[in-house]
Write an enzyme that holds these catalytic residues in place. Structure first.
Site, mmCIF file in Angstrom:
data_model
loop_
_atom_site.group_PDB
_atom_site.id
_atom_site.type_symbol
_atom_site.label_atom_id
_atom_site.label_comp_id
_atom_site.label_asym_id
_atom_site.label_seq_id
_atom_site.Cartn_x
_atom_site.Cartn_y
_atom_site.Cartn_z
ATOM 1 N N LYS A 53 0.839 -1.210 0.000
ATOM 2 C CA LYS A 53 0.000 0.000 0.000
ATOM 3 C C LYS A 53 0.866 1.250 0.000
ATOM 4 C CE LYS A 53 -3.570 -2.557 2.233
ATOM 5 N NZ LYS A 53 -4.010 -3.154 3.480
ATOM 6 N N GLN A 97 -5.615 -2.378 9.211
ATOM 7 C CA GLN A 97 -5.220 -3.660 8.626
ATOM 8 C C GLN A 97 -5.772 -4.825 9.452
ATOM 9 O OE1 GLN A 97 -3.653 -4.043 5.708
ATOM 10 N NE2 GLN A 97 -3.648 -6.260 5.898
ATOM 11 N N ASP A 120 -11.808 0.824 2.717
ATOM 12 C CA ASP A 120 -11.980 -0.621 2.532
ATOM 13 C C ASP A 120 -13.403 -0.990 2.115
ATOM 14 O OD1 ASP A 120 -9.766 -2.331 2.875
ATOM 15 O OD2 ASP A 120 -9.743 -1.992 5.040
HETATM 16 N N1 GUN Z 1 -6.154 -7.881 5.336
HETATM 17 C C1 GUN Z 1 -6.101 -8.593 4.183
HETATM 18 N N2 GUN Z 1 -6.727 -7.938 3.193
HETATM 19 C C2 GUN Z 1 -7.195 -6.783 3.721
HETATM 20 C C3 GUN Z 1 -7.917 -5.690 3.190
HETATM 21 O O1 GUN Z 1 -8.291 -5.639 2.010
HETATM 22 N N3 GUN Z 1 -8.201 -4.679 4.069
HETATM 23 C C4 GUN Z 1 -7.823 -4.717 5.374
HETATM 24 N N4 GUN Z 1 -8.167 -3.683 6.139
HETATM 25 N N5 GUN Z 1 -7.153 -5.723 5.889
HETATM 26 C C5 GUN Z 1 -6.834 -6.754 5.070
#
Ligand code: GUN
Length: 286
Positions: A53, A97, A120
């Site tokens: 990211k 996350q 998200d």
């Molecule tokens: N953990 C694995 N994939 C994701 C995601 O797309 N968003 C978040 N917040 N955590 C994750």
């Protein structure tokens, strides 16, 4: 032999377009979009996602702040961080996350993010918006899958789509997005009887169950479009692999995505799209 749809190639194109778009924002709005990521603990998968990211933000010109906390912090401390980010007018998007440590209630934390900053698309308000066809943030992986299908000019209307997996993050929302594009959608799961009879009906097969190499050649109709959402470790080779036995299924499918290089790169790309969307709405509100 199937045509391989490269999510990586599409992601590169979309990122270049976003970079161009964002390059005008400083002049137009006085600042660039700002994504805040909260990482609790050192789960290797999470650390690697967060790095991806950060890299994408740098590439596109989005400001990124990562708040790293040890997995010993309390839920209340995490809630305070989320609340501060909610109130911080310089922040457009918040991502906590997942997974969170076991002593925390993920739903409680996700629900605390204001929906306008929920990049998200996990907040119940954004989930409801998807189901009611109202304006909201669509979660990144399902959004990326739809972009991949469109990129390859796959016709969706009237087609039989079968989704394996019913998670809130992928299976359910992608089913709704396919339905909204007038596919006839079947959702399969671990209790589905005669699974391969159902999957063999699919013109578009989405594998999102999280089991390495689960989808075999005899489960796929000749000429089907196969999208592999799985991210697994192959138990024998230790390498990254999908939910689809690519080497065999590619002989039968018309189009197929690969792992890695398929859906994965589009998930982070769609996160960047969502961050820009939240930023633009934030700017409109002013
Ligand atoms: N953990 C694995 N994939 C994701 C995601 O797309 N968003 C978040 N917040 N955590 C994750």
């Amino acid at each position: 032999m199937a045509i391989i749809i490269s999510g990586k190639e599409l992601a590169e194109k979309r990122r270049a377009q976003m970079k161009e778009e964002v390059s005008h924002f400083e002049e137009k709005y006085g600042r660039v979009p700002h994504l805040a990521v909260v990482l609790v603990g050192l789960d290797p998968g999470s650390v690697s996602y967060v790095k991806g990211k950060e890299k994408a933000c740098v590439e596109i010109g989005i400001k990124n702040t990562t708040i790293r906390k040890p997995d010993t912090i309390s839920q209340e401390e995490l809630l305070n961080i989320v609340n501060e980010l909610n109130e911080d007018d310089s922040v457009d998007g918040i991502l906590v996350q997942l997974p969170l440590p076991k002593h925390m209630d993920s739903d409680f934390i996700i629900n605390a993010i204001i929906p306008q900053k929920d990049v998200d698309g996990f907040h119940p308000v954004n989930v409801a918006s998807l189901y009611l066809k109202q304006k909201g943030i669509i979660s990144c992986t399902p959004k990326g899958i739809m972009e991949i299908l469109d990129y390859a000019h796959i016709e969706i209307e009237g087609k039989r789509a079968v989704v394996i997996g019913r998670s809130n993050i992928v299976g359910m929302p992608v089913s709704k997005l396919l339905l909204d594009r007038n596919a006839t959608v079947t959702i399969c799961h671990s209790r589905t009887k005669n699974l391969s009879e159902v999957t063999k009906e699919a013109d578009i097969l989405i594998a999102a169950l999280g089991k390495p190499l689960f989808v075999q050649e005899d489960m796929v109709k000749e000429g089907a479009v196969v999208i592999d959402v799985g991210v697994n470790r192959n138990l024998e080779t230790g390498k990254l692999c999908g939910d689809v036995d690519f080497e065999h299924v590619k002989e039968k499918a018309s189009y197929i995505t690969k792992v890695p290089g398929g859906v994965g790169p589009m998930t982070i790309t769609c996160l960047m799209e969502n961050t820009i969307e939240c930023f633009l709405r934030h700017m409109e509100e002013k």
